[in-house]
Scaffold this motif. Sequence first.
Motif, PDB file in Angstrom:
ATOM      1  N   PHE A  28      51.181  48.451  39.182  1.00 36.43           N
ATOM      2  CA  PHE A  28      51.247  48.555  40.407  1.00 36.43           C
ATOM      3  C   PHE A  28      52.588  48.828  40.834  1.00 36.43           C
ATOM      4  N   THR A  29      52.794  49.790  41.812  1.00 38.06           N
ATOM      5  CA  THR A  29      53.974  49.760  42.472  1.00 38.06           C
ATOM      6  C   THR A  29      53.828  50.520  43.870  1.00 38.06           C
ATOM      7  N   TYR A  30      54.587  50.662  44.594  1.00 35.12           N
ATOM      8  CA  TYR A  30      54.826  51.349  45.863  1.00 35.12           C
ATOM      9  C   TYR A  30      56.223  52.120  45.976  1.00 35.12           C
ATOM     10  N   ASN A  31      55.933  53.344  46.864  1.00 37.40           N
ATOM     11  CA  ASN A  31      57.521  53.908  47.059  1.00 37.40           C
ATOM     12  C   ASN A  31      58.381  53.203  48.119  1.00 37.40           C
ATOM     13  N   SER A  32      59.514  53.047  48.036  1.00 44.91           N
ATOM     14  CA  SER A  32      60.482  52.588  48.859  1.00 44.91           C
ATOM     15  C   SER A  32      60.180  52.889  50.199  1.00 44.91           C
ATOM     16  N   PRO A  33      60.159  52.030  51.260  1.00 45.04           N
ATOM     17  CA  PRO A  33      59.678  52.436  52.376  1.00 45.04           C
ATOM     18  C   PRO A  33      60.477  53.559  53.379  1.00 45.04           C
ATOM     19  N   ASN A  44      61.767  37.131  56.861  1.00 42.96           N
ATOM     20  CA  ASN A  44      62.433  36.447  55.626  1.00 42.96           C
ATOM     21  C   ASN A  44      61.410  36.068  54.543  1.00 42.96           C
ATOM     22  N   GLU A  45      60.261  35.512  54.787  1.00 37.15           N
ATOM     23  CA  GLU A  45      59.414  34.894  53.828  1.00 37.15           C
ATOM     24  C   GLU A  45      58.682  35.946  53.334  1.00 37.15           C
ATOM     25  N   GLY A  46      58.380  37.026  54.202  1.00 36.75           N
ATOM     26  CA  GLY A  46      57.480  38.337  53.435  1.00 36.75           C
ATOM     27  C   GLY A  46      58.715  38.980  52.581  1.00 36.75           C
ATOM     28  N   PHE A  47      59.981  39.326  52.901  1.00 35.70           N
ATOM     29  CA  PHE A  47      60.943  39.799  51.967  1.00 35.70           C
ATOM     30  C   PHE A  47      61.154  38.940  50.681  1.00 35.70           C
ATOM     31  N   ALA A  48      60.983  37.711  50.874  1.00 36.20           N
ATOM     32  CA  ALA A  48      60.985  36.868  49.653  1.00 36.20           C
ATOM     33  C   ALA A  48      59.825  37.139  48.560  1.00 36.20           C
ATOM     34  N   THR A  49      58.725  37.258  49.238  1.00 34.83           N
ATOM     35  CA  THR A  49      57.450  37.533  48.768  1.00 34.83           C
ATOM     36  C   THR A  49      57.751  38.840  47.893  1.00 34.83           C
ATOM     37  N   LEU A  50      58.088  39.844  48.667  1.00 40.07           N
ATOM     38  CA  LEU A  50      58.305  41.276  47.847  1.00 40.07           C
ATOM     39  C   LEU A  50      59.484  40.945  46.690  1.00 40.07           C
ATOM     40  N   HIS A  51      60.492  40.453  47.124  1.00 35.24           N
ATOM     41  CA  HIS A  51      61.254  40.254  46.029  1.00 35.24           C
ATOM     42  C   HIS A  51      60.657  39.727  44.595  1.00 35.24           C
ATOM     43  N   GLY A  52      60.013  38.690  45.013  1.00 32.59           N
ATOM     44  CA  GLY A  52      59.389  37.935  43.730  1.00 32.59           C
ATOM     45  C   GLY A  52      58.398  38.854  42.911  1.00 32.59           C
ATOM     46  N   TYR A  84      55.736  48.115  38.342  1.00 32.15           N
ATOM     47  CA  TYR A  84      55.839  49.121  37.424  1.00 32.15           C
ATOM     48  C   TYR A  84      57.291  49.203  36.665  1.00 32.15           C
ATOM     49  N   GLN A  85      57.515  49.106  35.422  1.00 32.76           N
ATOM     50  CA  GLN A  85      58.712  48.955  34.808  1.00 32.76           C
ATOM     51  C   GLN A  85      59.608  47.862  35.319  1.00 32.76           C
ATOM     52  N   LYS A  86      59.060  46.877  35.665  1.00 31.98           N
ATOM     53  CA  LYS A  86      59.644  45.553  36.146  1.00 31.98           C
ATOM     54  C   LYS A  86      60.494  45.797  37.338  1.00 31.98           C
ATOM     55  N   GLY A  87      60.096  46.669  38.478  1.00 34.15           N
ATOM     56  CA  GLY A  87      60.669  46.836  39.508  1.00 34.15           C
ATOM     57  C   GLY A  87      61.275  48.354  39.732  1.00 34.15           C
ATOM     58  N   VAL A  88      60.327  49.338  39.294  1.00 34.31           N
ATOM     59  CA  VAL A  88      60.616  50.709  39.761  1.00 34.31           C
ATOM     60  C   VAL A  88      59.902  51.092  41.076  1.00 34.31           C
ATOM     61  N   TYR A  89      60.489  51.448  41.992  1.00 38.56           N
ATOM     62  CA  TYR A  89      59.832  51.945  43.154  1.00 38.56           C
ATOM     63  C   TYR A  89      60.230  53.381  43.551  1.00 38.56           C
ATOM     64  N   PRO A  90      59.199  54.374  43.389  1.00 32.38           N
ATOM     65  CA  PRO A  90      59.200  55.700  43.654  1.00 32.38           C
ATOM     66  C   PRO A  90      59.909  56.042  44.715  1.00 32.38           C
ATOM     67  N   ASN A  91      60.432  57.475  44.615  1.00 33.81           N
ATOM     68  CA  ASN A  91      60.765  57.927  45.918  1.00 33.81           C
ATOM     69  C   ASN A  91      59.790  59.026  46.681  1.00 33.81           C
ATOM     70  N   GLN A 107      68.238  45.741  51.018  1.00 27.10           N
ATOM     71  CA  GLN A 107      69.220  44.632  50.587  1.00 27.10           C
ATOM     72  C   GLN A 107      68.452  43.703  49.935  1.00 27.10           C
ATOM     73  N   LYS A 108      67.227  43.514  50.314  1.00 26.48           N
ATOM     74  CA  LYS A 108      66.447  42.080  49.908  1.00 26.48           C
ATOM     75  C   LYS A 108      65.538  42.189  48.893  1.00 26.48           C
ATOM     76  N   VAL A 109      65.106  43.404  48.377  1.00 28.27           N
ATOM     77  CA  VAL A 109      64.080  43.496  47.568  1.00 28.27           C
ATOM     78  C   VAL A 109      64.276  44.002  46.411  1.00 28.27           C
ATOM     79  N   PRO A 110      64.951  45.184  46.056  1.00 28.22           N
ATOM     80  CA  PRO A 110      64.941  45.516  44.687  1.00 28.22           C
ATOM     81  C   PRO A 110      65.837  44.846  43.744  1.00 28.22           C
ATOM     82  N   GLY A 111      65.952  44.655  42.565  1.00 29.61           N
ATOM     83  CA  GLY A 111      66.821  44.041  41.693  1.00 29.61           C
ATOM     84  C   GLY A 111      66.344  42.834  41.262  1.00 29.61           C
ATOM     85  N   LYS A 112      67.172  42.195  40.307  1.00 37.78           N
ATOM     86  CA  LYS A 112      66.654  40.999  39.736  1.00 37.78           C
ATOM     87  C   LYS A 112      66.532  39.651  40.464  1.00 37.78           C
TER      88      LYS A 112
END
Length: 384
Positions: A183-188, A227-235, A241-248, A379-384
């Motif tokens: 699963f993935t989604y493009n960056s908003p 805040n809680e929703g962004f934490a869910t998205l970060h999680g 897809y590919q452990k955090g790849v968000y298409p353009n 700021q809050k979602v992509p990354g480890k």
Amino acid sequence: MKLRTAFGAIAAVTAAALALNGCAQSSTAAKGGGAGDVKTVRVFISGDTNIQKLWVNDLGPAFEKANPGYKVQITLDLHGEHDAQTMAKLSASVTQKKDPGFDLVDGGFVPKASAANFLEPVDSSKISALADIPADVVKAGGTGGIPYRGSSVLLAYDTKAVPAPPKTLDDLLAWIKANPGKFTYNSPKSGGSGGSFVATVLDKYVPADARQKMTVGYDKSLESTWNEGFATLHGLNPYVYQKGVYPNGNQQVLDLLASGQISMAPVWSDMFTTAVANGAIPSTVKASQISDPSFTGGAAYLGVPASSPSKDAATKVADFVLQPAQQALIVKDISGYPAISLDKLPQELQGKFANADTNNLRKGYFDSMTKDLNNLWDQKVPGK
């Protein structure tokens, strides 16, 4: 579903530029600068390539054929990446009473531009089809917005891997974790389908009264409810897809679905239906709506800049695209919802909406809130 309600139901929940030199991608349906008796209408699009193609291949040429002596010139700002500059340009042109560089705009910021009085008030005597569009649709665009098509975000899934798609947001979140990498989604910031997924996850935790305020105006103090929703998205990063790849962009998501690299993603209804029809997406890929909450959807608006030197010609184009023949082109070519009554379209096109579930669509956040949402996601979602 009654024929007259397919777009009306969407609109009941609908969300309320030439960019600086070098900022926009362009393609022209016709060249010309209005020399002699030729009247050039410059249409500026803030959106995706499917809307660009609609204007370049269909609406522009059809208008020129029906109106000898007129030319339609198209400019695209892909994904609306320069909306802030476009709004600044509009503001300056109105204040200084100068040509903004375009005569008709098709973009998500039209209601905001209307509210700022950057657009010419709509003259219903010159756009006869407005009388056939639900009043709440017209009202959502403000005094200067002209609704001309609609769409919604759906959940696309490959039936070979997903015989029974998730029905609710909680089901979808559970599926993503149970099927890592599929699963993935493009960056908003790059497109509305990914933006809708992000907003829907945030809305799971946002109180109803706070969300209502954020759909009709700007209140930065309410962003703490995200805040809680962004934490869910970060999680979700390890499971995307590919452990955090968000298409353009919306199209890249469709490409991943088409190639089988992912099995599920949020997609725009019009882009998806068109891709299936032309074979770009395999017939095994289907789409449906989720609930609790559902994805967002709504109307798209045209606007005529208040300082355009060709306001009458631009209004003539807007009136033209609301006529049944052009509304049929919108349905055929991009699978968009028509703005006018379905019963004014050919019978075979009416059937496209026989099973349309338009009652669960929700309007998105107010434009300024969406801009903050996009930046906070970065700021809050992509990354480890």
